[in-house]
Write a protein that holds these residues in place. Structure first.
Motif, PDB file in Angstrom:
ATOM      1  N   SER A 222       0.837  -1.195   0.000  1.00 32.02           N
ATOM      2  CA  SER A 222       0.000   0.000   0.000  1.00 32.02           C
ATOM      3  C   SER A 222       0.874   1.249   0.000  1.00 32.02           C
ATOM      4  O   SER A 222       2.095   1.168  -0.173  1.00 32.02           O
ATOM      5  N   TYR A 345      -7.825  -1.939  -1.730  1.00 36.14           N
ATOM      6  CA  TYR A 345      -7.361  -0.750  -1.005  1.00 36.14           C
ATOM      7  C   TYR A 345      -7.095   0.393  -1.973  1.00 36.14           C
ATOM      8  O   TYR A 345      -7.477   1.546  -1.712  1.00 36.14           O
ATOM      9  N   HIS A 366      -9.097  -4.889   6.592  1.00 38.41           N
ATOM     10  CA  HIS A 366     -10.027  -4.759   5.467  1.00 38.41           C
ATOM     11  C   HIS A 366     -10.655  -3.378   5.401  1.00 38.41           C
ATOM     12  O   HIS A 366     -11.747  -3.216   4.868  1.00 38.41           O
ATOM     13  N   VAL A 368     -10.062   1.270   6.036  1.00 37.51           N
ATOM     14  CA  VAL A 368      -9.201   2.433   6.140  1.00 37.51           C
ATOM     15  C   VAL A 368      -9.927   3.464   6.999  1.00 37.51           C
ATOM     16  O   VAL A 368     -11.143   3.626   6.920  1.00 37.51           O
ATOM     17  N   THR A 425     -13.441  -4.277   1.462  1.00 43.22           N
ATOM     18  CA  THR A 425     -13.343  -5.658   0.984  1.00 43.22           C
ATOM     19  C   THR A 425     -14.712  -6.238   0.648  1.00 43.22           C
ATOM     20  O   THR A 425     -15.134  -7.252   1.202  1.00 43.22           O
TER      21      THR A 425
END
Length: 475
Positions: A222, A345, A366, A368, A425
């Motif tokens: 990421s 993501y 899963h 943010v 997700t």
């Protein structure tokens, strides 16, 4: 001159007394007759053990243990050894399996803490911890505010010291400290030195340390500026590394997140040096027993079985065990899952960057953690003024629901109002539909997109002191 082994023995820290169980846990140390007998230790098998016990006294088929099965225990030993780098092999006597991690935490709270006791946990934290500990056992999660940006740093334990002192002054007994690694909802992994700091804190104050590692293998590439690899508490030697009695350490894991099977209802506790804890939890093991298949070998000769036949309803136990023991399927699945997590993501942060929505870069889990404070309404739909940010957050959630979308509220995670946990997700087409609805709820459109560049950090250096994963994303 002393030998190397003698020096190692001299240098090894002195083992402190094991931490006490709760009064409820102490009462559970007397095993009921069913658990005292050899019902599970030496069962009859027509091929493999013709002298074993034939139980004609119960109307149930318990399988090979109340707290799991020998098949599952063998699979978990391999799994924890390979993927968690367990320092000490995880043996059957170290494991208690139950119907999900919530059931495990509920049973664990009963034997570690008495009604009214507290468990320290950094804010923000998983919103299910409070009901897991409190609803039946009256054990409460006490949130600890950490310096922004220092949540994964060993220095964060200074805030735990201050919170513990405040609890003691207020007459609040603390029985344990709780750590979620990888962190939910912030989406990062704790470095080894921070895990050691938690162990030292637990030892210093005679506390239990509960480590929830349910997102252990859900890490991915990421935009996180300093991603730490997942380090399991099982990979440490608590006594040597931290001077901590290993009887304090209790690790919780389950397949719900890493394997996308929340409905399977299976979780395990690994506690490798506290036999009294196991006795106390086994006293109520029937209340959370998972289904397990009875196993029958059929062969020409008992010593060389040719076929394994599974009978009954081999639900949680066999399904998970089969995957954990698959030398090709398991690594293939985990690699694919990491890849799809990274893709999901990226889809989420592309939306956030487009609209200059600040977020906390994540590399695990899963979700943010995002900052929607600029969207908090100052009045409700009827024009009534909303004074507090908590009221404003509730109103924003109502608007989300009116548009057919839901996000995890910051307050629900014991965090600050205006922050939300965005789960990414889902099936891509589902997530895209949800994002369009979120844009509508926030009054966003193409004309609001900004060219200010990425907004990876939350406002004011990430002011963050204060669900569903569908199998399609990981199959």
């Amino acid at each position: 001159m002393p030998s190397v082994s003698q020096v190692q023995r001299i240098a090894r820290p002195v083992l402190s007394d094991p931490p006490a169980l709760s009064a409820r846990g102490q009462r559970s140390l007397v095993r009921p007759p069913l658990l005292r007998c050899s019902l599970f230790n030496c069962q009859y098998n027509a091929c493999l053990n013709q002298t074993g016990l034939l139980n004609l006294g119960v109307a149930e088929n318990y399988g090979s243990a109340l707290t799991g099965s020998l098949r599952l225990f063998a699979a978990l030993r391999h799994f924890f050894g390979v993927y968690f780098d367990a320092r000490t092999p995880v043996l059957p006597e170290h494991i208690i399996a139950g119907t999900g991690c919530s059931s495990i935490l509920d049973a664990l709270a009963a034997v570690l803490a008495d009604p009214g006791d507290g468990i320290l946990c950094a804010r923000p934290h998983y919103n299910g911890f409070q009901p897991d500990f409190a609803y039946r056992n009256d054990v409460h999660v006490v949130g600890v505010d950490l310096p922004s940006g220092k949540e994964a740093d060993p220095s964060s334990l200074e805030a735990f010291e201050r919170q513990l002192a405040q609890c003691e002054q207020a007459g609040q007994k603390i029985s344990a400290v709780l750590l979620c690694n990888p962190n939910n909802p912030l989406g990062f992994c704790y470095p080894r030195e921070t895990l050691i700091a938690y162990c030292r804190f637990a030892e210093k104050h005679n506390l239990h340390l509960i480590v929830d590692e349910i997102y252990a293998l859900s890490t991915y590439e990421s935009d996180h500026p300093d991603p730490q690899p997942f380090v399991s508490i099982l990979s440490l030697d608590p006594l040597v590394d931290a001077g901590c009695n290993p009887s304090r350490i209790h690790c919780v894991y389950g397949p719900s997140k890493d394997f996308g099977v929340n409905g399977l209802r299976l979780g395990v506790l690994v506690s490798q040096a506290n036999p009294d804890l196991h006795v106390a939890m086994e006293a109520n093991a029937l209340l959370m027993k998972i289904s397990s298949a009875s196993v029958r070998w059929t062969a020409d000769e008992p010593q060389e079985p040719k076929e394994l036949e599974l009978t009954g309803l081999p639900l949680q136990d066999v399904l998970w065990s089969n995957l954990l023991l698959d030398p090709v399927g398991l690594p293939t699945y985990l690699a694919l899952n990491k890849s799809r997590l990274a893709e999901a993501y990226r889809r989420a942060i592309t939306f956030l960057q487009k609209h200059a929505i600040p977020y906390r870069p994540a590399h695990a889990g899963h979700f943010v953690w995002i900052d929607l404070r600029r969207f908090l309404p100052t009045a409700d739909v009827e024009g009534n003024r909303l004074e507090s940010e908590a009221e404003q957050e509730v109103e924003l959630v109502k608007r989300f629901l009116a548009h057919g979308i839901n996000l995890g509220r910051g307050v629900a995670y014991d965090g600050k109002p205006g922050f939300f946990r965005l789960t990414f997700t889902l099936r891509p087409e589902y997530f895209d539909t949800g994002i369009r609805r979120l844009e509508e709820a926030l009054g966003l459109g193409a004309e609001t997109a900004t060219d200010k560049g990425p907004t990876r950090e939350l406002c004011s250096a990430c002011e963050m002191s204060a669900q569903t994963k569908r199998f399609a994303i990981s199959a």
